[in-house]
Design a protein around this motif. Sequence first.
Motif: not given
Length: 116
Positions: A110-116
């Motif tokens: 559920x984390x957005x791509x920019x989290x990674x």
Amino acid sequence: MDFLAKGTAITEPYYDSLLQKLREAIKTKGLGMLTKGVCLLQGNAPVHNSLIAHLEARSCGYDNLPHPPYSLDLAPCDFHLFPSIKSFLEGKRVQDDETLISEVTSWLQTQPADFY
């Protein structure tokens, strides 16, 4: 994602299989990343620094980035990912390992791509 069974050690053959799984995942989802080159930053664990791991990484087409013996700047999992997961799990009670794996997997997805 890969979850190691409780009480199991990370061995060279296990780690080699992870490198191969990573290659397949990149090939499937990476949109040409393998042809552009993949840099692999690993920790200083003995299994990461073994000759077999370096040879397997090279056979998968990865470039190994050297990791200094001690560097706070190059351990993003320790300072970004793990504290975030710890915060998510704070106060939760799980019945077994499968439930914990399910919770963590759901959270990661559920984390957005920019989290990674």
